[in-house]
Design an enzyme around this catalytic site. Structure first.
Site, mmCIF file in Angstrom:
data_model
loop_
_atom_site.group_PDB
_atom_site.id
_atom_site.type_symbol
_atom_site.label_atom_id
_atom_site.label_comp_id
_atom_site.label_asym_id
_atom_site.label_seq_id
_atom_site.Cartn_x
_atom_site.Cartn_y
_atom_site.Cartn_z
ATOM 1 N N THR A 133 1.091 -0.761 0.032
ATOM 2 C CA THR A 133 0.027 -0.099 0.117
ATOM 3 C C THR A 133 1.002 1.093 0.018
ATOM 4 O OG1 THR A 133 -1.879 -1.322 1.023
ATOM 5 C CG2 THR A 133 -1.924 1.398 1.249
ATOM 6 N N SER A 165 1.796 -8.120 -0.555
ATOM 7 C CA SER A 165 2.111 -8.500 0.573
ATOM 8 C C SER A 165 1.036 -9.836 0.964
ATOM 9 C CB SER A 165 2.971 -7.614 1.509
ATOM 10 O OG SER A 165 1.830 -7.581 2.652
ATOM 11 N N THR A 189 1.504 -4.269 4.045
ATOM 12 C CA THR A 189 1.606 -4.412 5.740
ATOM 13 C C THR A 189 1.078 -5.788 5.910
ATOM 14 O OG1 THR A 189 -0.690 -3.607 5.952
ATOM 15 C CG2 THR A 189 1.209 -1.741 6.744
ATOM 16 N N ASP A 190 0.536 -6.475 5.350
ATOM 17 C CA ASP A 190 -0.553 -7.789 5.224
ATOM 18 C C ASP A 190 0.372 -8.655 5.680
ATOM 19 O OD1 ASP A 190 -2.837 -6.725 4.817
ATOM 20 O OD2 ASP A 190 -2.846 -7.458 2.844
HETATM 21 N N1 ASP Z 1 -2.466 -5.616 1.148
HETATM 22 C C1 ASP Z 1 -1.663 -4.445 1.486
HETATM 23 C C2 ASP Z 1 -0.358 -5.246 1.243
HETATM 24 O O1 ASP Z 1 -0.150 -6.015 1.958
HETATM 25 C C3 ASP Z 1 -2.054 -4.043 2.171
HETATM 26 C C4 ASP Z 1 -0.606 -3.060 2.753
HETATM 27 O O2 ASP Z 1 0.122 -3.104 2.460
HETATM 28 O O3 ASP Z 1 -1.300 -2.069 3.993
HETATM 29 O O4 ASP Z 1 1.060 -5.638 0.443
#
Ligand code: ASP
Length: 334
Positions: free
Chosen positions: A20, A65, A98-99
């Site tokens: 993200t 991710s 973040t995932d």
């Molecule tokens: N779906 C995203 C990821 O993990 C969420 C994020 O980065 O906050 O790539």
């Protein structure tokens, strides 16, 4: 790449992997697509960055991710280790979705044999959001990686002005900026642009870890099953059929196993699969032999590792030993 003679500023390698922090809104309400903006755009959004460090930027991958597989993990760890081994790199920053950030951070924490700072960061809001958190997180991550006091503390996760250990941190909220937390508290914070430390980690990591990415070709398959009422044996059997060498049971409370599944769990060892009892709670230890006969069943209690990290530690442990007692010792050590 730059040399020490050109610049007294710390030389930081910036590896972008997507997420993200590199996301862009699609114009439809809160909808956005992760992993769009290239690393050059992430850097351009943070005017003060060049004053902090000489950056060497690389777009290692550009993915959400959630799409990370073990081969992405190995690729990331090999690249971070190679950069850390260079004399012209003082630290590494990884931008990441973040995932699964906590999983990549922990994997690096156990496999990169270096005392140089390695810092992961991401964002809860896409780069195009009105109050995007990515730029300040990136600024703080570089500030932490560039600071001499960050060396030897293991892999760090910098989010929302906090510095967490990769051993402990987890994503605990789907939306908020303070989405990352550690059950034992953050290691430190970013105060007036520099790291300030509150505590140090007691468990071995990086240069003191028994696992070295330079000696790992592949990871054995390890499955994970989250417990719930009316739990059934089919998902465990499916992992066995898929060739898993271990299964992490994210049990109730202290890693509890339903009485009606005990025989199925005891049978896993005879089928060549190691059972690792973790907890779905997210904090606190799973204690050996307390609610399940680990000695009798040849299973392992995950101590305070959350289930996703227990999967990684089990996979790494199985690259070194098949002995359940030795795997248990690794869980109590790391
Ligand atoms: N779906 C995203 C990821 O993990 C969420 C994020 O980065 O906050 O790539």
């Amino acid at each position: 790449m730059m040399t020490a003679a050109d610049s007294p500023r710390p030389r930081i390698a910036l590896l972008a992997t997507g997420g993200t922090i590199a996301g862009a809104g699609t114009g439809e309400g809160a909808a956005y697509r992760a992993a769009v903006a290239p690393v050059g755009e992430l850097i351009a959004a943070v005017p003060g960055l060049a004053r902090l460090a000489d950056l060497h930027a690389e777009q290692l991958m550009q993915i959400d991710s959630a799409d990370f597989t073990d081969s992405h993990l190995l690729q990331l760890a090999r690249r971070v280790a190679a950069l850390c081994a260079r004399d012209d790199v003082d630290g590494v920053v990884v931008t990441h979705g973040t995932d699964t950030l906590e999983e990549s951070a922990y994997f690096l924490h156990l496999t990169v044999p270096s005392r140089k700072p390695v810092v992961l960061t991401g964002a809860m809001r896409p780069a195009t959001a009105l109050a995007a958190d990515g730029p300040v997180n990136l600024l703080h991550a570089v500030a932490v990686a560039a600071h001499p006091s960050s060396a030897g503390r293991g892999v760090l996760v910098v989010m929302n002005e906090e510095i967490h250990s990769a051993r402990d941190v987890a994503k605990v909220h789907t939306l908020r900026l303070d989405a990352f937390a550690s059950p034992h508290g953050a290691l430190g914070g970013v105060v007036e642009g520099a790291p300030r430390w509150w505590r140090a980690l007691a468990r071995p990591h990086t240069a003191d870890s028994a696992f070295d990415i330079g000696r790992i070709d592949a990871l054995p398959l390890v499955g994970l099953v989250a417990s719930h009422g009316n739990l059934r044996r089919e998902p465990y059997d499916a992992w066995v059929a898929a060739g898993a060498r271990a299964i992490v049971h994210a049990g109730f409370g202290g890693g509890t196993v339903p009485a009606y599944l005990r025989d199925a769990f005891i049978g896993l060892r005879a089928r060549g699969v190691l059972l690792v009892r973790a907890s779905r709670v997210g904090a606190g230890p799973v204690i050996r032999n307390a609610t399940f006969d680990d000695d009798g069943c040849g299973s392992v209690a995950a101590d305070d590792q959350n289930a996703p990290r227990a999967r990684l530690l089990a996979a790494l442990a199985l690259t070194r030993t098949q002995d359940a007692g030795e795997v248990q010792a690794m869980f109590l050590s790391y």
